[in-house]
Design an enzyme around this catalytic site. Sequence first.
Site, PDB file in Angstrom:
ATOM      1  N   SER A  62       0.845  -1.197   0.000  1.00 30.48           N
ATOM      2  CA  SER A  62       0.000   0.000   0.000  1.00 30.48           C
ATOM      3  C   SER A  62       0.878   1.244   0.000  1.00 30.48           C
ATOM      4  CB  SER A  62      -0.908  -0.002   1.238  1.00 30.48           C
ATOM      5  OG  SER A  62      -0.124   0.115   2.416  1.00 30.48           O
ATOM      6  N   LEU A  99       1.085   3.657   2.237  1.00 31.16           N
ATOM      7  CA  LEU A  99       1.725   3.795   3.548  1.00 31.16           C
ATOM      8  C   LEU A  99       2.728   2.678   3.771  1.00 31.16           C
ATOM      9  CD1 LEU A  99       2.112   4.962   6.337  1.00 31.16           C
ATOM     10  CD2 LEU A  99       0.031   3.773   7.078  1.00 31.16           C
ATOM     11  N   TYR A 136     -16.375  -0.528   8.291  1.00 28.15           N
ATOM     12  CA  TYR A 136     -14.990  -0.078   8.485  1.00 28.15           C
ATOM     13  C   TYR A 136     -14.793   0.471   9.897  1.00 28.15           C
ATOM     14  CZ  TYR A 136     -10.634   2.472   7.690  1.00 28.15           C
ATOM     15  OH  TYR A 136      -9.352   2.945   7.774  1.00 28.15           O
ATOM     16  N   LYS A 172     -12.415  -0.986  13.026  1.00 27.55           N
ATOM     17  CA  LYS A 172     -11.374  -0.161  13.634  1.00 27.55           C
ATOM     18  C   LYS A 172     -11.605   0.016  15.138  1.00 27.55           C
ATOM     19  CE  LYS A 172      -8.872   0.451  10.032  1.00 27.55           C
ATOM     20  NZ  LYS A 172      -7.518  -0.149   9.997  1.00 27.55           N
ATOM     21  N   SER A 184      -3.743   9.436  -0.800  1.00 27.98           N
ATOM     22  CA  SER A 184      -2.811   8.964  -1.809  1.00 27.98           C
ATOM     23  C   SER A 184      -1.796  10.056  -2.120  1.00 27.98           C
ATOM     24  CB  SER A 184      -3.554   8.560  -3.085  1.00 27.98           C
ATOM     25  OG  SER A 184      -4.190   9.683  -3.660  1.00 27.98           O
TER      26      SER A 184
END
EC number: 1.1.1.105
Length: 312
Positions: free
Chosen positions: A47, A49, A192, A196, A227
């Site tokens: 990814s 990151l 999501y 988390k 991004s």
Amino acid sequence: MGVTAVFILPLLLLGISGLLFIYQEVSRLWSKSAVQNKVVVLTDAISGLGKECARVFHAGGARLVLCGKNWERLETLYDALISVADPSKQTFTPKLVLLDLSDVSCVPDVAKEILDCYGCVDILINNASMKVKGPAHKISLELDKKIMDANYFGPITLTKALLPDMISRRTGQIVLVNNIQGKLGIPFRTAYAASKHAALGFFDCLRAEVEEYDIVVSTVSPTFVRSYHIDPGQGNWEASMWKFFFRKLTYGVHPVDVAEEVMRTVRRKKQEVFMANPIPKAAMYIRTFFPEFFFAVVACGVKEKLNVPEES
């Protein structure tokens, strides 16, 4: 007196700038020495990151284990790291491991492969994440389960598989790269946010359990990791205050900044880091101390969103 101040002020500013530069350079070198020769496992290394974390830790001399679910992209990352390695500094060839955390059944075998290769793991960086956006009633239960597997069950399964080795050696660090939605739910991201919240709860509990073994558990929660080339667009985001709030919340921080913060977290053994601009931070306090007001604002925003046609 006025003439003296004119000369002293620029010199003072120059001196402060010089001290800040020296501090940043010393911190950068200290960060790299903190991971020298350490076995560092990084999930979702392909990814945006993940790539930046791989770059920072590889440059710091870590023995990297790069995990990802696409072998070609792992090889591309491997080639990029080798090509930019400084020959004057000691770096190690990364190990590539094919790992899809949404397939929880394969995680124990991957953990065994890593331990068989290196004998131990010093630092585990749980970075993998899967996102989905949409009204709760339109998200299938199967997709909800897949999100939970990737964002919660996958990371904790890998953590549990590597934890006994850390406990036996009485050393180690586990880093969870989470999200603001582990603390603050946002509409249309139910699965999501739930994953988390679950992950953050697990690692908060684990932190207290493993402290006696000198194992550090750290959580790094940025807003959204944007991004490389996407910046906030104008569009109709400025139409209302709630849209302004969510625009500030959504476009988050750059992967480079988060990767550097992960390195600082490892070096300083921080327990919790929250990366956000003032608006999300204010939202956290409002959610805590004035929940009814917060819920009303969010609900108004949802109603307005449903009544305003989205741009194609």
